[in-house]
Design a protein around this motif. Structure first.
Motif, PDB file in Angstrom:
ATOM      1  N   VAL A  90      -4.995  -8.016  -9.139  1.00  0.00           N
ATOM      2  CA  VAL A  90      -5.139  -8.936  -8.154  1.00  0.00           C
ATOM      3  C   VAL A  90      -6.519 -10.175  -8.768  1.00  0.00           C
ATOM      4  N   ALA A  91      -7.365  -9.310 -10.054  1.00  0.00           N
ATOM      5  CA  ALA A  91      -7.902 -10.497 -10.293  1.00  0.00           C
ATOM      6  C   ALA A  91      -7.222 -11.436 -11.796  1.00  0.00           C
ATOM      7  N   VAL A  92      -6.302 -11.007 -11.376  1.00  0.00           N
ATOM      8  CA  VAL A  92      -5.496 -11.700 -13.056  1.00  0.00           C
ATOM      9  C   VAL A  92      -4.215 -12.926 -12.096  1.00  0.00           C
ATOM     10  N   LEU A  93      -4.145 -12.048 -11.150  1.00  0.00           N
ATOM     11  CA  LEU A  93      -3.850 -13.360 -10.080  1.00  0.00           C
ATOM     12  C   LEU A  93      -4.101 -14.849  -9.312  1.00  0.00           C
ATOM     13  N   GLN A  94      -5.265 -14.546  -9.000  1.00  0.00           N
ATOM     14  CA  GLN A  94      -6.282 -14.519  -8.625  1.00  0.00           C
ATOM     15  C   GLN A  94      -6.768 -15.679  -9.816  1.00  0.00           C
ATOM     16  N   ALA A  95      -7.438 -15.529 -10.950  1.00  0.00           N
ATOM     17  CA  ALA A  95      -7.771 -16.121 -12.472  1.00  0.00           C
ATOM     18  C   ALA A  95      -6.176 -17.324 -12.343  1.00  0.00           C
ATOM     19  N   VAL A  96      -5.538 -16.641 -12.135  1.00  0.00           N
ATOM     20  CA  VAL A  96      -4.405 -17.815 -12.603  1.00  0.00           C
ATOM     21  C   VAL A  96      -3.984 -19.438 -11.514  1.00  0.00           C
ATOM     22  N   LEU A  97      -4.172 -19.002 -10.320  1.00  0.00           N
ATOM     23  CA  LEU A  97      -4.019 -19.670  -9.251  1.00  0.00           C
ATOM     24  C   LEU A  97      -5.294 -20.647  -9.448  1.00  0.00           C
ATOM     25  N   ASP A  98      -6.755 -20.362 -10.037  1.00  0.00           N
ATOM     26  CA  ASP A  98      -7.824 -20.715  -9.381  1.00  0.00           C
ATOM     27  C   ASP A  98      -7.923 -21.378 -11.013  1.00  0.00           C
ATOM     28  N   PRO A  99      -7.522 -22.400 -11.174  1.00  0.00           N
ATOM     29  CA  PRO A  99      -7.830 -23.412 -12.637  1.00  0.00           C
ATOM     30  C   PRO A  99      -8.962 -23.427 -12.715  1.00  0.00           C
ATOM     31  N   THR A 100      -9.863 -23.883 -12.390  1.00  0.00           N
ATOM     32  CA  THR A 100     -11.595 -24.358 -12.391  1.00  0.00           C
ATOM     33  C   THR A 100     -11.835 -23.280 -12.828  1.00  0.00           C
ATOM     34  N   GLU A 101     -11.730 -21.593 -12.269  1.00  0.00           N
ATOM     35  CA  GLU A 101     -12.189 -20.483 -12.786  1.00  0.00           C
ATOM     36  C   GLU A 101     -12.538 -20.312 -13.614  1.00  0.00           C
ATOM     37  N   GLY A 102     -13.320 -20.211 -14.674  1.00  0.00           N
ATOM     38  CA  GLY A 102     -13.637 -19.746 -16.329  1.00  0.00           C
ATOM     39  C   GLY A 102     -14.032 -21.450 -17.029  1.00  0.00           C
ATOM     40  N   HIS A 103     -13.709 -22.081 -15.922  1.00  0.00           N
ATOM     41  CA  HIS A 103     -14.287 -23.374 -17.573  1.00  0.00           C
ATOM     42  C   HIS A 103     -15.733 -23.653 -17.319  1.00  0.00           C
ATOM     43  N   SER A 158       0.987  -1.166  -0.103  1.00  0.00           N
ATOM     44  CA  SER A 158       0.286   0.002  -0.106  1.00  0.00           C
ATOM     45  C   SER A 158       1.147   1.443   0.174  1.00  0.00           C
ATOM     46  N   GLU A 159       2.050   1.429   0.929  1.00  0.00           N
ATOM     47  CA  GLU A 159       2.915   2.357   0.782  1.00  0.00           C
ATOM     48  C   GLU A 159       3.199   2.625  -0.296  1.00  0.00           C
ATOM     49  N   ARG A 160       3.996   1.676  -1.302  1.00  0.00           N
ATOM     50  CA  ARG A 160       4.768   1.677  -2.140  1.00  0.00           C
ATOM     51  C   ARG A 160       3.705   2.065  -3.688  1.00  0.00           C
ATOM     52  N   LEU A 161       2.270   2.135  -3.517  1.00  0.00           N
ATOM     53  CA  LEU A 161       1.186   2.142  -4.203  1.00  0.00           C
ATOM     54  C   LEU A 161       0.523   3.270  -3.886  1.00  0.00           C
ATOM     55  N   ALA A 162       0.748   3.899  -2.960  1.00  0.00           N
ATOM     56  CA  ALA A 162       0.830   5.405  -2.962  1.00  0.00           C
ATOM     57  C   ALA A 162       1.043   6.310  -3.498  1.00  0.00           C
ATOM     58  N   ARG A 163       2.779   6.190  -3.663  1.00  0.00           N
ATOM     59  CA  ARG A 163       3.433   6.581  -4.537  1.00  0.00           C
ATOM     60  C   ARG A 163       3.644   6.725  -5.811  1.00  0.00           C
ATOM     61  N   ARG A 164       2.658   5.982  -6.422  1.00  0.00           N
ATOM     62  CA  ARG A 164       2.428   6.040  -7.311  1.00  0.00           C
ATOM     63  C   ARG A 164       1.125   6.638  -7.850  1.00  0.00           C
ATOM     64  N   THR A 165       0.636   7.830  -8.515  1.00  0.00           N
ATOM     65  CA  THR A 165      -0.164   8.499  -8.696  1.00  0.00           C
ATOM     66  C   THR A 165      -1.139   8.437  -9.969  1.00  0.00           C
ATOM     67  N   SER A 188      -4.657   3.116  -9.679  1.00  0.00           N
ATOM     68  CA  SER A 188      -5.850   3.672  -9.817  1.00  0.00           C
ATOM     69  C   SER A 188      -6.258   2.340  -9.649  1.00  0.00           C
ATOM     70  N   THR A 189      -7.256   2.018  -7.713  1.00  0.00           N
ATOM     71  CA  THR A 189      -7.786   0.975  -7.965  1.00  0.00           C
ATOM     72  C   THR A 189      -8.287   0.509  -8.259  1.00  0.00           C
ATOM     73  N   ASP A 190      -8.170   0.478  -9.788  1.00  0.00           N
ATOM     74  CA  ASP A 190      -9.117  -0.778 -10.563  1.00  0.00           C
ATOM     75  C   ASP A 190      -7.444  -0.731 -11.259  1.00  0.00           C
ATOM     76  N   ASP A 191      -6.587  -0.330 -11.410  1.00  0.00           N
ATOM     77  CA  ASP A 191      -5.590  -1.120 -11.970  1.00  0.00           C
ATOM     78  C   ASP A 191      -5.319  -2.278 -10.722  1.00  0.00           C
ATOM     79  N   LEU A 192      -5.136  -1.954  -9.668  1.00  0.00           N
ATOM     80  CA  LEU A 192      -5.378  -3.030  -8.740  1.00  0.00           C
ATOM     81  C   LEU A 192      -6.212  -4.282  -8.424  1.00  0.00           C
ATOM     82  N   ALA A 193      -6.915  -3.942  -8.994  1.00  0.00           N
ATOM     83  CA  ALA A 193      -7.731  -4.716  -8.280  1.00  0.00           C
ATOM     84  C   ALA A 193      -7.972  -5.980  -9.927  1.00  0.00           C
TER      85      ALA A 193
END
Length: 143
Positions: free
Chosen positions: A129-142, A111-118, A121-126
């Protein structure tokens, strides 16, 4: 997006995710026990052998780590109902609390590092996170 783009971006994702993990580890110097707590949180109670395989360490190394975690009250060892010769290692409430504490420290660092990156956005972070979750959950999207 071409296959080459996907391959390059997938490689970048892997590299930067690993770098982020190493950054957090350098800042907080979590113990090997933290990895064990995380594995148990992700996979549930496991025997020593399965835990060692998940952490990619030797069985004697894992036995020592589990012994230390039992001593501080972060895990329990109980008889394995499926194998009378084995035990199951499980997180305790105190272990879950320690894992939450460590994760809060990690989140604060990011969060501290993100705060320095104007420019981010929160959408970029979301999305990240969504991409990493999808990569780690092979059952989603099938279907």
């Amino acid at each position: 997006m071409t296959s080459c783009d996907t391959d390059d971006l997938s490689s970048d994702l892997t590299v930067y995710a690993a770098r982020l993990v190493r950054l957090v580890r350098r800042e907080h110097a979590p113990s090997a026990g933290t990895r064990v707590l995380s594995i148990l949180d992700e996979l549930g109670p496991l025997g020593i052998t399965a835990l060692a395989q998940a952490d990619r360490c030797s069985q004697p190394t894992m036995t020592g780590q589990v012994r230390q975690l039992v001593e501080v009250g972060w895990v329990t060892k109980t008889a394995n109902p499926a194998d009378a010769r084995g035990t199951l290692v499980a997180l305790t409430d105190a272990g879950r609390a320690e894992l939450r504490r460590i994760r809060r420290l990690s989140a604060a660092l990011v969060s501290e590092r993100l705060a320095r990156r104007t420019d981010l956005s929160t959408d970029d972070l979301a999305t990240a996170v969504a991409v990493l979750q999808a990569v780690l959950d092979p059952t989603e999207g099938h279907s």
